[in-house]
Design a protein around this motif. Structure first.
Motif, short mmCIF file in Angstrom:
data_model
loop_
_atom_site.label_atom_id
_atom_site.label_comp_id
_atom_site.label_asym_id
_atom_site.label_seq_id
_atom_site.Cartn_x
_atom_site.Cartn_y
_atom_site.Cartn_z
N UNK A 1 37.69 51.74 31.00
CA UNK A 1 36.83 50.36 31.19
C UNK A 1 36.55 49.64 30.14
N UNK A 2 36.58 50.10 28.74
CA UNK A 2 36.08 49.33 27.30
C UNK A 2 34.58 49.39 27.58
N UNK A 3 34.31 48.20 26.51
CA UNK A 3 32.88 47.96 26.49
C UNK A 3 32.62 46.97 27.55
N UNK A 4 31.46 47.06 28.13
CA UNK A 4 30.71 46.46 28.98
C UNK A 4 30.71 45.02 28.52
N UNK A 5 30.98 43.93 29.44
CA UNK A 5 30.75 42.30 28.93
C UNK A 5 29.58 42.19 29.26
N UNK A 6 28.56 42.71 29.98
CA UNK A 6 27.34 42.25 30.48
C UNK A 6 26.97 42.69 31.80
N UNK A 7 25.86 42.29 32.30
CA UNK A 7 25.51 42.87 33.58
C UNK A 7 25.11 41.53 34.80
N UNK A 8 25.64 41.90 35.75
CA UNK A 8 25.64 40.90 36.72
C UNK A 8 24.06 40.78 37.30
N UNK A 9 23.44 39.69 37.34
CA UNK A 9 22.06 39.50 37.48
C UNK A 9 21.80 39.80 38.79
N UNK A 10 22.67 39.59 40.01
CA UNK A 10 22.42 39.65 41.37
C UNK A 10 22.58 41.04 41.85
N UNK A 11 23.53 41.69 41.08
CA UNK A 11 23.81 43.01 41.72
C UNK A 11 23.36 44.32 40.98
N UNK A 12 23.17 44.06 39.52
CA UNK A 12 22.68 44.82 38.56
C UNK A 12 23.93 45.64 38.18
N UNK A 13 25.19 45.23 38.47
CA UNK A 13 26.23 46.13 38.09
C UNK A 13 26.73 45.79 36.59
N UNK A 14 27.09 46.57 36.05
CA UNK A 14 27.79 46.35 34.84
C UNK A 14 29.31 45.88 34.91
N UNK A 15 29.59 44.85 34.08
CA UNK A 15 30.75 44.12 34.22
C UNK A 15 31.88 44.56 33.06
#
Length: 950
Positions: free
Chosen positions: A459-473
């Motif tokens: 996966x590598x490093x997370x690029x952020x979090x989806x504000x609607x789903x709360x899932x890491x991107x």
């Protein structure tokens, strides 16, 4: 006179159906453990020996003969309480390899136990139990020689204590009695569905050596047994010792043809896409499946699912290569019985039974996904993905590194004395018993560090979090998911996580009895009284590494504590008239744990009426109870993943309440909490029937049994909890109500149902043990036996047993509609009917004996009915499952005492009933109702030598 004639007629049928070894005697010498057939035979013998010396009579009195299901000596062969017996000779002739096989083949075992070697990846896969009348195994009391054995340390279905049958040696058994219905007024807690009394050999003069080997036609499961027994009278001292060694190889799912390969490939590496919690397609592998094409013997390639976009990489052998259908097993057993006649009126005795068993099994291939957020991540395109990886034998270095192991030590030991008060007619018995079970397990699993490192590499490093789903991107490197790893890399990702459980029972008991207390018109009145006390314990401490989060998403049971008990019981047997006998018993049990106590009073009233010499009418009414499981009192906050949590709230808000089971079922971490304020489960039962013995060698018995259970202890029903959660969130129930505050919590937080604040998806559940459920069963059981008149070609004996469940209703909580467990496959797929039959032939010179054994399971629900319920497309019932066993034994005249046998189980190599719904769904049959083992061939040599009879 009437009792004698019916006893002789039935006794002849019993003797005709099974020959009794000349070198073993089944008379119990210290405890209430013997079958009714043994009792009658000995009575007949005693009755014909009126010229015996006084000392011989006293010695006989010390050899206490007590009927299973009664506290009083000298009861009749058939009484108001039905008792069904299978002898050691029948066990061998019918090809049974274990106590569990014996009992599971009885017509009473209509339920489907959620434990045992076919329970791949489930709870207590290293233990075996039975379900009488479709009821929980904890409602069946198991005894050895009339005395309690401790419960298994691991929990049945992760929730309740039960007796493990897998570590009781078969070669040491004389016979097994099954007493249907309530027996708490005699035996105490747990005797609700029935009592199973496993009676071991009691006396022997000489030696016996038994050797057996067996193999399956389809491969796997090869087994061997060696047993040695010795007994002798050394003056006043009698010694009986026995040793048994059993060994069995595992049977892998890749060996039977039925389970060898999936007609559709299963995922090895794949990237499923989810929309609103439902899987809709796959992201294609960046470079196809060729990088991992060599896995699973070169069978890994692209696979698709109808109605879904894209493809993943899979193989037909994913499950078959990673699941055992029979455990690898090795056990060592020992039994020692000592009897010393201190005087004509006093005997000292001691019994020791020890079993050490090691088992190994594979519950499924090494497979895992992302730990957080229910396994979901989000890619740069906004797709919600659940990346999943299974590791093939080429990557793990074979399946040995992934085998779960279990070492189990079970023991039962007692020391006591019994005797008579001179010629008063009073007998006494006092003993102390200790029974224990200590289990060590080792379960290989991914470490948190190893699993996290594997997914971080992809996966590598997370690029952020989806504000609607709360899932890491993530901007993931999916090529790594489709790259094989080496066995060294796999070894670095896993660790053996150990487990331990310990249970024990301490019991001291005093018995006074008199079978000839006073005379009544029908004969001598009998009475017995017991008092006992002791304690029991269950401990299953948490693994420190798992508790601290060292295992990748793994949770375990933990808890422990002790309970003291004190109880007393009495029984009267009153022959009011020659034709009419009244039997009544009552018992008071008191249990205490720190901070709480409970008690139970139970009783039984039975009548037996003989209008003519050959007919017995019988019936009884009994109350019974089950003390709360130690696990339900002491279980610590324990987690398990529930795969069947239906989110009715999201289903209603997102799909209008349609297709909730198919599209909104999730795999949720559930925390179980104990409750020390639980009350005993109570029950009442009644039975009525008859035994008819029209002439010598023939008997027919038919009995109706009704069992009503109340106040059942159970975890809160998950489905009900989720419905309450939806009703609260949708406004059908006021959020200010106590129910909603408990279920949803304050402002939607800290309730029993926990949800993600961003997605509203369920992230966890908390459930408590409560007294809430009730259950009712009605059944009819029949048994017919006939010993044919001898013919020029030999003698023949036939037996047929039948059980039909007329009703099994389960009410989850008061006010809810009772569930018809015989007709609602969403809750149960137990059998409604079971029939067994046997025909035994013995040659004129008794040198040859052969038995054909037939077993028929009635129809059961098919796959579609189990998954989606009755009334859905293709929901139906599969055809009955019929199997045949056959055995042949030969005793050569040239070798006195030697018996050679061949036994073939499932002669026709019959597989489970065909069910199209299981096509593509491993293991491709209902593993809780059937097995795919196929034909088994066993060879045995049994040599008896030495002793007075030889």
């Amino acid at each position: 006179m009437m009792k004698t004639m019916i006893a002789v007629a039935i006794g002849a049928a019993l003797l005709g159906s099974s020959a009794v070894s000349a070198q073993t005697a089944s008379a119990s010498q210290s405890s209430p453990s013997q079958s009714q057939s043994a009792s009658t035979q000995d009575q007949a013998s005693n009755g014909s020996s009126s010229s015996s010396s006084t000392s011989s009579k006293k010695a006989t009195r010390l050899d206490t003969i007590v009927v299973s299901g009664s506290l009083i000596n000298d009861a009749q062969i058939q009484t108001a309480t039905p008792v069904y017996t299978i002898t050691s000779q029948q066990i061998q002739a019918r090809g049974f390899n274990s106590v569990q096989e014996v009992l599971q083949n009885s017509v009473f075992a209509t339920g489907t136990p959620a434990s045992g070697p076919q329970n791949s990846g489930g709870f207590a896969q290293g233990a075996q139990t039975i379900s009488l009348y479709g009821l929980n195994p904890e409602y069946t009391l198991t005894l050895i020689d009339g005395k309690p054995i401790t419960q298994f340390g691991q929990l049945y279905n992760g929730t309740s204590n039960f007796n493990n049958l897998s570590n009781i040696p078969v070669s040491m058994i004389d016979h097994i009695d099954v007493i249907p219905g309530g027996g708490s007024s005699i035996y105490g807690s747990s005797a609700i569905a029935g009592v199973v009394n496993i009676v071991t050999k009691q006396h022997m003069d000489g030696a016996e050596v038994l050797v057996r080997t067996g193999n399956y036609h389809n491969g796997g499961g090869a087994n061997q047994r060696i047993a040695v027994s010795f007994g002798h009278d050394y003056g006043k001292l009698n010694v009986l010792g026995s040793l048994e060694f059993d060994n069995a190889s595992p049977m892998w799912a890749s060996q039977p043809p039925l389970t060898k390969a999936n007609p559709n490939p299963l995922g090895v590496a794949f990237l499923p896409i989810y929309v609103n919690g439902a899987e809709v397609g796959y992201i294609d592998p960046p470079n196809g499946c060729s990088p991992i094409g060599g896995l699973y013997h070169g069978t890994t390639g692209p696979y698709t699912v109808k109605g879904r976009t894209g493809y993943g990489c899979g193989s037909p052998y994913v499950d078959a290569e990673g699941v055992t259908l029979q455990n690898q097993s090795r056990s060592y057993d020992g039994m020692l019985k000592l009897r010393y006649n201190l005087s004509d009126n006093v005997r000292l005795y001691s019994d020791i039974l020890v079993d050490w068993q090691q088992q190994a099994w594979a519950g499924g291939p090494p497979r895992f996904g992302v730990l957080a957020n229910s396994g979901l991540v989000e890619d740069e395109a906004g797709d919600q993905i659940a990346p999943t990886r299974s590791f093939a034998p080429e990557e793990t270095g074979g399946m040995t590194p992934w085998l779960d192991t279990q070492d189990d030590l079970m023991y039962q030991a007692d020391i006591g004395a019994n005797g008579t008060f001179g010629d008063s007619g009073w007998d006494w018995d006092v003993y102390y018993l200790r029974s224990g079970d200590h289990t060590l397990t080792s379960n290989p699993y991914f470490t948190t560090a190893g699993g996290t490192a594997y997914w971080n590499n992809i996966l590598g490093q997370s690029t952020g979090q989806d504000g609607n789903t709360g899932l890491p991107m993530y901007n993931a490197n999916w090529n790594q998911l489709f790259t094989p790893i080496t066995p060294q890399q796999f070894k670095g990702m896993i660790q053996n996580f150990g487990g331990e459980s310990n249970t024990w029972v301490n019991n001291t008991r005093v018995t006074l009895s008199n079978s000839e207390l006073f005379n009544l018109p029908g004969g001598s009145a009998g009475v017995a009284w017991i008092a006992e006390g002791g304690n029991s314990a269950w401990y299953e401490p948490a693994n420190a590494a798992i508790a601290s989060g060292g295992a990748y998403g793994l949770v375990s049971n933990s808890g422990g504590g002790q309970r003291d008990h004190y109880d007393s019981a009495f029984e009267f047997n009153l022959p009011l008239l020659k034709q009419l006998t009244l039997d009544t018993s009552a018992r008071y049990d008191y249990y205490t744990v720190p901070g709480a106590s409970n008690h139970s009073f139970t009783y039984r009233i039975g009548l037996e009426y003989r209008p003519i010499d050959t007919l017995l009418l019988r019936g009884n009414y009994a109350t019974s109870f089950l003390a709360p499981d130690l696990s339900s009192l002491y279980l610590g906050p324990t987690g398990l993943y529930n795969p069947n949590v239906i989110d009715y709230y999201l289903c209603d808000t997102q799909a209008g309440g349609k297709n909730c089971t198919q599209n909104y079922t999730d795999y949720i971490l559930t925390t179980e909490l104990s409750n020390k304020q639980l009350k005993p489960t109570t029950s009442s039962s009644w039975t009525g029937g008859f035994v008819w013995a029209p002439f010598t060698g023939a008997s027919l018995s038919v009995d109706y049994l009704h069992i009503a259970i109340h106040n059942e202890v159970a975890l809160q029903d998950t489905n009900e909890l989720m419905q309450q959660d939806a009703q609260c969130l949708l406004g059908s129930l006021p959020m200010s109500s106590t129910l909603c505050k408990s279920t949803v919590g304050t402002n939607g937080q800290n309730g029993q149902v926990q949800r993600d604040p961003f997605t509203n998806q369920v992230t966890g559940l908390t459930e408590y043990y409560v007294n809430i459920s009730s259950e009712t069963t009605n059944s009819v059981t029949a048994e017919a036996k006939y010993a044919f008149q001898p013919t020029p070609v030999g003698s023949f004996q036939a037996q047929i047993d039948y059980n039909n469940m007329l009703k099994h209703a389960y009410q989850i909580y008061p006010g809810s509609a009772p569930i018809n467990m015989l007709a609602d496959p969403l809750y149960s797929y137990e059998f409604k009917s079971i029939v067994t039959g046997s025909l035994t032939w013995t040659s004129p010179d008794s040198a040859w004996t052969s038995t054909a054994y037939w077993h028929r399971y009635g129809p059961s629900p098919n796959y579609n009915a189990i998954q989606y319920g009755n009334g859905t497309p293709n929901a139906a019932r599969v055809s009955p499952w019929i199997t045949w066993n056959w055995s042949l034994s030969y005793t050569p005249r040239q070798m006195k005492g030697l018996e050679l046998s061949v036994m073939i189980n499932n002669i026709m190599n019959k597989m489970p009933p065909q069910d199209a719904g299981w096509y593509g769904n491993f293991p491709y049959y209902n593993s809780e109702n059937y097995n795919p083992y196929g034909r088994e061939i066993m060879l045995q040599a049994d040599w008896r030598f030495g002793g007075k009879t030889n």
